[in-house]
Design an enzyme around this catalytic site. Sequence first.
Site, short mmCIF file in Angstrom:
data_model
loop_
_atom_site.label_atom_id
_atom_site.label_comp_id
_atom_site.label_asym_id
_atom_site.label_seq_id
_atom_site.Cartn_x
_atom_site.Cartn_y
_atom_site.Cartn_z
N ILE A 58 0.84 -1.20 0.00
CA ILE A 58 0.00 0.00 0.00
C ILE A 58 0.88 1.25 0.00
O ILE A 58 0.63 2.21 -0.74
CB ILE A 58 -0.95 -0.02 1.22
N ASP A 59 1.92 1.23 0.82
CA ASP A 59 2.82 2.37 0.89
C ASP A 59 3.61 2.53 -0.41
O ASP A 59 3.89 3.66 -0.82
CB ASP A 59 3.76 2.21 2.07
N ALA A 60 3.95 1.43 -1.06
CA ALA A 60 4.67 1.52 -2.32
C ALA A 60 3.82 2.17 -3.40
O ALA A 60 4.33 2.97 -4.21
CB ALA A 60 5.12 0.13 -2.77
N LEU A 63 4.02 5.84 -2.81
CA LEU A 63 5.32 6.39 -3.17
C LEU A 63 5.52 6.46 -4.68
O LEU A 63 6.22 7.35 -5.18
CB LEU A 63 6.44 5.60 -2.51
#
Length: 80
Positions: A58-60, A63
């Site tokens: 999810i964070d990737a 980003l």
Amino acid sequence: MTDISFVALACGLIIGLGAIGACIGIGIMGGKFIEASARQPELMNALQTKMFLLAGLIDAAFLIGVGIAMMFAFANPFVK
């Protein structure tokens, strides 16, 4: 408004909406992890591994959106 101002607005929207989506997604996932580990404590280690893997994905995605926004902000292909 000029083309540069629209690009700045679009970059802000990309980063802002991506951050909101990532925060909501990780929050919901964390709540479901706590709920599932309270129901079945013996599965906590397996669930924790999957939760951290999904949190990274999810964070990737957020980003990647930040990277695209920075590309438009600093190496804008639309400005002549």
